[in-house]
Design a protein around this motif. Structure first.
Motif, short mmCIF file in Angstrom:
data_model
loop_
_atom_site.label_atom_id
_atom_site.label_comp_id
_atom_site.label_asym_id
_atom_site.label_seq_id
_atom_site.Cartn_x
_atom_site.Cartn_y
_atom_site.Cartn_z
N PHE A 1 31.77 -24.44 -45.54
CA PHE A 1 32.23 -25.70 -44.95
C PHE A 1 32.33 -25.58 -43.43
N HIS A 2 32.84 -24.47 -42.95
CA HIS A 2 32.93 -24.24 -41.51
C HIS A 2 31.55 -24.37 -40.85
N LEU A 3 30.55 -23.76 -41.45
CA LEU A 3 29.20 -23.82 -40.88
C LEU A 3 28.60 -25.22 -40.99
N GLY B 1 26.56 -29.47 -38.57
CA GLY B 1 26.30 -30.85 -38.96
C GLY B 1 25.23 -30.99 -40.02
N SER B 2 24.88 -29.86 -40.65
CA SER B 2 23.78 -29.87 -41.61
C SER B 2 23.97 -28.81 -42.68
N VAL B 3 23.74 -29.20 -43.92
CA VAL B 3 23.79 -28.23 -45.02
C VAL B 3 22.62 -27.26 -44.90
N THR B 4 21.46 -27.76 -44.49
CA THR B 4 20.28 -26.91 -44.35
C THR B 4 20.49 -25.84 -43.28
N ALA B 5 21.07 -26.24 -42.14
CA ALA B 5 21.32 -25.27 -41.07
C ALA B 5 22.39 -24.26 -41.50
N ALA B 6 23.39 -24.71 -42.23
CA ALA B 6 24.42 -23.80 -42.73
C ALA B 6 23.80 -22.80 -43.71
N ALA C 1 20.73 -21.74 -43.71
CA ALA C 1 19.93 -20.78 -42.93
C ALA C 1 20.84 -19.74 -42.29
N ALA C 2 21.99 -20.16 -41.77
CA ALA C 2 22.92 -19.23 -41.14
C ALA C 2 23.50 -18.25 -42.16
#
Length: 64
Positions: free
Chosen positions: A14-16, A21-26, A28-29
């Protein structure tokens, strides 16, 4: 009965999501799949008993 803390992986996901601002970016991280991050978000929302994000067709926004 004391309330259990939400799973740490779900909180981190959730923090990421909030930060990027993106589930996809989170995802990837975290180096996991997008459905895995979505599942963690749903798990956290279930543990807290409230919606944390508003889901739109192509957008995601945090709730108050």
């Amino acid at each position: 009965m004391p309330r259990r803390a939400p799973p740490l992986q779900s909180l981190w996901a959730f923090h990421l999501i909030a930060e990027t601002g993106s589930v996809t970016a989170a995802a990837a991280a975290l180096k996991v799949t997008q459905p895995a991050v979505s599942r963690r978000l749903r798990e956290l929302e279930g543990a807290l008993g409230c919606a944390l994000v508003r889901r739109g067709p192509n957008a995601l926004s945090l709730t108050e």
